[in-house]
Scaffold this active site. Structure first.
Site, PDB file in Angstrom:
ATOM      1  N   GLU A 112       0.822  -1.209   0.000  1.00 19.63           N
ATOM      2  CA  GLU A 112       0.000   0.000   0.000  1.00 19.63           C
ATOM      3  C   GLU A 112       0.859   1.263   0.000  1.00 19.63           C
ATOM      4  O   GLU A 112       0.492   2.277  -0.593  1.00 19.63           O
ATOM      5  CB  GLU A 112      -0.945  -0.021   1.200  1.00 19.63           C
ATOM      6  CG  GLU A 112      -2.019  -1.095   1.062  1.00 19.63           C
ATOM      7  CD  GLU A 112      -2.886  -1.215   2.296  1.00 19.63           C
ATOM      8  OE1 GLU A 112      -4.113  -1.065   2.164  1.00 19.63           O
ATOM      9  OE2 GLU A 112      -2.345  -1.451   3.395  1.00 19.63           O
ATOM     10  N   GLU A 132      -3.762  -9.471   3.689  1.00 18.02           N
ATOM     11  CA  GLU A 132      -4.433  -9.107   4.942  1.00 18.02           C
ATOM     12  C   GLU A 132      -5.585 -10.029   5.341  1.00 18.02           C
ATOM     13  O   GLU A 132      -5.705 -10.376   6.537  1.00 18.02           O
ATOM     14  CB  GLU A 132      -4.930  -7.652   4.874  1.00 18.02           C
ATOM     15  CG  GLU A 132      -3.848  -6.597   5.015  1.00 18.02           C
ATOM     16  CD  GLU A 132      -3.224  -6.174   3.699  1.00 18.02           C
ATOM     17  OE1 GLU A 132      -2.597  -5.099   3.659  1.00 18.02           O
ATOM     18  OE2 GLU A 132      -3.362  -6.926   2.707  1.00 18.02           O
TER      19      GLU A 132
END
Length: 251
Positions: A112, A132
């Site tokens: 990210e 995640e």
């Protein structure tokens, strides 16, 4: 270049660029609260004195993700603070372009962070993904919406929902990586990209980035205002005069 070591970053500054190295190689540059705090300090510096940012990692890894030990202990209010998402959004909004030099793993928060940059250069060892959900959480620091803008919905869903990790060739084919170079050439490649940017008029680059990221409803008004500012600059007049003189010499 001047170098300033910190607890989790190594920072080198020069007139037109800043090189920031994530420097926690013993934990594959996992992003912890200290690193977040120090990156905010870098952002403050670049907001006050706009320069190109080159962001890289130590030990053959960009960033393997957030620090799981800290992440495990975070609760609802920590999530609502937007610890990583606020930082990455600030990086995305920096006045001058940002370049991520992605060697090895860029997973979870590391991915990210790379998505938040304007350019990404990788090596054959690059691996990018968002695992995640395998840890019971989601990619809440930009992955769920930046990634689809970068690679399209089908591939983004493979990464976010099915745990697909892209290798360097796949990421380059999707243009998630702008270039792939050998590890020994990675920093030099970043500087080559920075050199290309630095040859442009700095204010024109800043305003182009701002206009590029403006919401659709801001156009065309924001374009016209930005152009009006640039039309009044000495840089515009001098660069156009030089262009016309070069063309005259070629005749």
């Amino acid at each position: 270049m001047s170098a300033a070591p910190t607890a989790s970053l190594a920072v080198e500054e020069s007139a037109d660029r800043v090189v920031v190295r994530l420097d926690r190689p013993d934990v594959r540059n996992a992003i912890d609260q200290q690193m977040v705090t120090e990156l905010h300090e870098v952002c403050a510096t670049l907001e006050a004195d706009p320069r190109i940012l080159l962001l890289t990692g130590s030990g053959g890894t960009f960033a393997a993700g957030a620090d799981i030990g800290q992440l495990r202990e975070r609760r609802r209010d920590d999530a609502l603070r937007g610890i990583n998402s606020g930082l990455f959004d600030r990086i995305r909004r920096l006045p001058m372009p940002t370049i991520a030099l992605v060697e090895g793993y860029a997973l979870g928060g590391g991915a990210e962070l790379a998505y938040a940059c304007d350019f990404r250069i990788g090596t054959p060892t690059t691996r990018i993904g968002n695992p995640e959900p395998g840890l019971g959480i989601l990619a809440a620091a930009g992955g769920t919406w930046r990634l689809v803008e970068l690679v399209g919905e089908p591939v983004a869903k493979e990464i976010l929902l099915a745990g697909r990790v892209l290798d360097a060739d796949e990421a380059h084919a999707l243009r998630l990586l702008n270039e792939v170079v050998e590890p020994d050439d990675l920093l030099a490649a970043g500087h080559r990209w920075a050199d290309r940017i630095a040859r442009q008029a700095p204010l024109a680059v800043r305003l182009t980035k701002t206009v590029f990221h403006a919401p659709r409803e801001a156009h065309p008004v924001i374009d016209d205002i930005a152009q009006a500012v640039l039309f009044e600059t000495t840089d515009k007049h001098e660069r156009m005069t030089a262009f016309l003189e070069r063309r005259k010499e070629k005749k």
